[in-house]
Design an enzyme around this catalytic site. Structure first.
Site, PDB file in Angstrom:
ATOM      1  N   CYS A  64       0.876  -1.178   0.000  1.00 21.21           N
ATOM      2  CA  CYS A  64       0.000   0.000   0.000  1.00 21.21           C
ATOM      3  C   CYS A  64       0.910   1.224   0.000  1.00 21.21           C
ATOM      4  O   CYS A  64       2.086   1.111  -0.336  1.00 21.21           O
ATOM      5  CB  CYS A  64      -0.982  -0.025   1.169  1.00 21.21           C
ATOM      6  SG  CYS A  64      -0.259   0.006   2.819  1.00 21.21           S
ATOM      7  N   GLY A  65       0.392   2.400   0.341  1.00 21.07           N
ATOM      8  CA  GLY A  65       1.236   3.591   0.283  1.00 21.07           C
ATOM      9  C   GLY A  65       2.424   3.481   1.225  1.00 21.07           C
ATOM     10  O   GLY A  65       3.564   3.747   0.859  1.00 21.07           O
ATOM     11  N   GLY A  67       2.746   0.632   3.469  1.00 18.59           N
ATOM     12  CA  GLY A  67       2.904  -0.757   3.922  1.00 18.59           C
ATOM     13  C   GLY A  67       2.255  -1.001   5.271  1.00 18.59           C
ATOM     14  O   GLY A  67       2.024  -2.152   5.664  1.00 18.59           O
ATOM     15  N   GLY A  69      -0.840   0.034   6.670  1.00 21.11           N
ATOM     16  CA  GLY A  69      -2.246  -0.388   6.717  1.00 21.11           C
ATOM     17  C   GLY A  69      -2.392  -1.847   6.334  1.00 21.11           C
ATOM     18  O   GLY A  69      -3.123  -2.613   6.992  1.00 21.11           O
ATOM     19  N   HIS A  97      13.835 -14.865  12.416  1.00 21.16           N
ATOM     20  CA  HIS A  97      13.433 -14.804  13.827  1.00 21.16           C
ATOM     21  C   HIS A  97      11.922 -14.862  14.035  1.00 21.16           C
ATOM     22  O   HIS A  97      11.472 -15.400  15.042  1.00 21.16           O
ATOM     23  CB  HIS A  97      13.960 -13.513  14.470  1.00 21.16           C
ATOM     24  CG  HIS A  97      15.448 -13.500  14.613  1.00 21.16           C
ATOM     25  ND1 HIS A  97      16.122 -12.548  15.337  1.00 21.16           N
ATOM     26  CD2 HIS A  97      16.420 -14.333  14.114  1.00 21.16           C
ATOM     27  CE1 HIS A  97      17.434 -12.785  15.299  1.00 21.16           C
ATOM     28  NE2 HIS A  97      17.635 -13.849  14.544  1.00 21.16           N
TER      29      HIS A  97
HETATM   30  C1  RB5 Z   1      -4.031   5.260   0.740  1.00 18.03           C
HETATM   31  O1  RB5 Z   1      -4.083   6.604   0.477  1.00 18.03           O
HETATM   32  C2  RB5 Z   1      -3.121   4.981   1.909  1.00 18.03           C
HETATM   33  O2  RB5 Z   1      -3.714   5.382   3.097  1.00 18.03           O
HETATM   34  C3  RB5 Z   1      -2.799   3.508   1.959  1.00 18.03           C
HETATM   35  O3  RB5 Z   1      -2.171   3.143   0.768  1.00 18.03           O
HETATM   36  C4  RB5 Z   1      -1.847   3.039   3.038  1.00 18.03           C
HETATM   37  O4  RB5 Z   1      -0.659   3.795   3.025  1.00 18.03           O
HETATM   38  C5  RB5 Z   1      -2.374   2.903   4.371  1.00 18.03           C
HETATM   39  O5  RB5 Z   1      -1.680   2.446   5.311  1.00 18.03           O
END
Ligand code: RB5
Length: 142
Positions: A64-65, A67, A69, A97
């Site tokens: 994700c943007g 990592g 989330g 580990h």
């Molecule tokens: C999306 O805008 C962003 O919030 C998502 O990719 C991520 O970074 C969330 O943790």
């Protein structure tokens, strides 16, 4: 190896590079999307990847943007040990580990070459077991 991968719009570009590299290395990669830059919700793309790992895939990869989330979503799922990776050292250590089974990357925070090096280290490093087995067992103890 059998590898499931997913991304949101913030990770789609890095995902493309990781998929191409893993397929070129001969891995059996299932890409669960997303495939475009339209805004989507990362938990929706973490879910099929965690399910694939629960069902027997060797590893998962989530992008994700940041990592973060994706990593939060993945770690709520029983049996999943996900780590955000920024370099090959973290990748090696979390395999050795923590017996991590999902590698998370930030498409807005980590360059393609660094991510490729980290992913290669992640896939190549075995779990050390021993004292680490006892510790990861405690992660799943209520
Ligand atoms: C999306 O805008 C962003 O919030 C998502 O990719 C991520 O970074 C969330 O943790």
């Amino acid at each position: 190896m059998k590898i499931a991968i997913g991304a949101d719009h913030g990770g789609v570009e890095l995902k493309r590079a990781l998929v191409a590299a893993m397929r070129a290395q001969g891995h059996d990669v299932t890409d669960h999307g997303t495939d475009g830059t339209a805004s989507v919700d990362y938990p929706d793309f973490a879910a099929p990847v965690t399910a694939a790992v629960q069902a027997g895939a060797d590893f998962g990869v989530l992008v994700c943007g940041s990592g973060i989330g994706m990593c939060m979503a993945a770690n709520r799922v029983p049996g999943i040990r996900a780590a955000v990776l920024h370099n090959a050292t973290e990748a090696r250590l979390t395999r050795a580990h923590n017996n991590a089974n999902i590698a998370c990357f930030g498409g807005r925070t980590t360059g393609v070459e660094v991510a490729l090096d980290a992913l290669a280290a992640f896939l190549a490093t075995p779990f050390e077991g021993g004292r680490h087995e006892r510790r990861i067992a405690k992660l799943d103890t209520p």
